[in-house]
Design a protein around this motif. Sequence first.
Motif, short mmCIF file in Angstrom:
data_model
loop_
_atom_site.label_atom_id
_atom_site.label_comp_id
_atom_site.label_asym_id
_atom_site.label_seq_id
_atom_site.Cartn_x
_atom_site.Cartn_y
_atom_site.Cartn_z
N ASP A 151 0.83 -1.20 0.00
CA ASP A 151 0.00 0.00 0.00
C ASP A 151 0.87 1.26 0.00
OD1 ASP A 151 -2.24 -1.55 0.02
OD2 ASP A 151 -2.65 -1.33 2.15
N VAL A 229 -7.53 3.33 -6.80
CA VAL A 229 -7.04 3.15 -5.44
C VAL A 229 -8.16 3.45 -4.45
CG1 VAL A 229 -6.18 5.52 -5.38
CG2 VAL A 229 -5.26 3.88 -3.79
N ILE A 249 -3.30 6.39 3.49
CA ILE A 249 -3.02 5.03 3.03
C ILE A 249 -3.81 4.81 1.75
CG2 ILE A 249 -3.19 2.56 3.55
CD1 ILE A 249 -3.12 3.24 6.50
N HIS A 251 -4.72 1.91 -1.16
CA HIS A 251 -4.67 0.49 -1.53
C HIS A 251 -5.02 0.35 -3.02
CE1 HIS A 251 -4.99 -3.84 -1.31
NE2 HIS A 251 -6.25 -3.79 -1.72
N ASP A 252 -4.06 -0.11 -3.81
CA ASP A 252 -4.25 -0.25 -5.26
C ASP A 252 -5.24 -1.37 -5.55
OD1 ASP A 252 -4.08 -0.53 -8.01
OD2 ASP A 252 -1.92 -0.24 -8.07
#
Length: 652
Positions: A151, A229, A249, A251-252
């Motif tokens: 991430d 993302v 943060i 997250h792909d």
Amino acid sequence: MQNPGKVVPLQESETFLALINSLPLKIFVKDSDGKFIHANESYCTSLGLKLEEIIGHDDYDIHPQDLAEKYRKDDCRIMAGGKTESIEEKWQTLEGDEHWVQVVKAPLRGADQQILGTIGVFFDITERKVSELKRAEERNLLRTLIDNLPDWIYVKDTESRFMVANEPVAKLLGLDNSDILLGKTDHDFFDKIEADKFRADEKQVISSGKAIINVEEPVTDSAGNVRYVKTTKVPLKSLNDEIIGIIGIGHDITEERAAGLAKSRLEQQLYQAQKMETIGTLTAGIAHDFNNLLSVINGYAELMSLTSQDNPKNQEIVAKILTAGRSAAKLVSQLLAFSRKQAAQSMVIDINHELNALSETIRGKVGEKIQVEMRLATELWAVRIDPAQFEQVVFNLVTNAREAMAEGGHLIIETANVAADESGHGRFQEIQPGEWVQLVVTDTGSGIVEEAKNHIFEPFFTTKSKQQGRGLGLATVFGIVKQNKGYVYATNHPGGGAEFTIYLPKTNDPISTTSSPSFDDSMESLNGVETILLVEDDPEVRSLTRTILMDYGYTVYSAGNGAEALFLVEQNGKDINLVLTDVVMPGMNGNILVREILRKWPEMKVIYMSGYTDNALSDHDGLLEDNIDFLQKPFTKLELVRLVRGVIDREE
């Protein structure tokens, strides 16, 4: 006065001695050779030695070799440089207990300022040092963790300047090191629209104190690729509970999103396939019964036309009945084609040859306002399909294109050889790997409207008025292509208009050659004196067929089911020249009946007839087995007697 350069024993100064002994700090004094000349009580106590056991000794006598060497090097450096130093280092008691100490070492100077040795003061910092090491390990662990997480993790101040960023963030932005990000903002790496959006979100978090959780958004990487993302941004607070920035943060989910979209497409395709299969099953059942009714209606209408030749009014009425009946028969044929229950006699053909043969008819169908262009590939592979079905496909697509170009336009018919790999060919990913012959029909008409895209091949779905069409043309195309194990797609052409693309599997079999007997359709040409066994479970169809055959001179035994037929064959087998049997019958179907007959009479000639075969004579897709003589219901009188005469006269 004392002599210059002479070290005065510290014991001689009771006041000074009392002073240093009262201090909690550990104090020592060494001469230029590193030998102790004094140490206070705190120092002696920490070693567990008396002062007299220390005086005159050096570090090598008290400490391990490695520590003693370090202390000696420090002393020499301080004496040489003449400067005071503060040193954090390890220190060990005689029992081997290790401590961390903060040592302040200074040159020991005589009355003339000459350096005579060193003086040191130190205190225990073990607790602080352990705490610092623990914090350093925690920081290292945290840094290792965030740099190795996939991430994107970052910390920004209230002006959205990067304070911390892990390696995945650097990789996203095409940077070799995440430290390059520090002090910079998104505006240094993204275009203004994206950077403004990120900044607006962060200002909202900072001003409201509320987190943004799992917001899905696009992010453009350094290569210009759009990544998707899920972003979470939370406020970063100080020890005083003041918001001093944000923690982010990302997250792909690019691959997950693509997989989800692919799954959704597959589910939609499965649903569509199941729906089409259900419609097809219902359609085939209705068409089968309707075919029998049409056979009776059209057959008796033909017979009536023969007896009404002297009555023009009746002749006109019968003609209208026949016209309506033939139109209904065509409708049923289209329904059976869609449901893949239409009996098809496939052959190996060159579709370029077929298209060239149909070219003039195609131009006649579309009219002068539409330009027709053929782009036929050289050395096109052969395919296996019923030529009549292929003609249906072409004419239905051409008719659809003509209706989309009411004011004129351009119609392009193309062929090509296509090899599909494991990933599918082009944008049509579900095509099985292999070699395919492609047929593309493109028009410059109005294109496919959005609401029609998912329904375009369904029967009776049409965007036209009721007067313009029933919505069966493209459904027929779909059924025929699927029946022949192919694929068909409808899309809007990038240049405007609609594009229909068909893939048929390549065959390596040689091109089929056929020859049909010619008849002049006179009674004398089609008459016969042979004996025929007619097997048909529908009494009306059986009566009509028997009447027609007998009118042409044939002797006819008729049976309503397989058991009756076998009995008649047992009694009259040597006299029967041909078996004409329905395929779909209750109990014993036509195929099983014929196998039973041929066991005893292998030379018996056979014609099958049916509205659809229900796979009794065909594969799952309704393609007839080779070398089968088949009569499609509803049939005309001439179609019946021509086929009967041709089969009887054929030399095996």
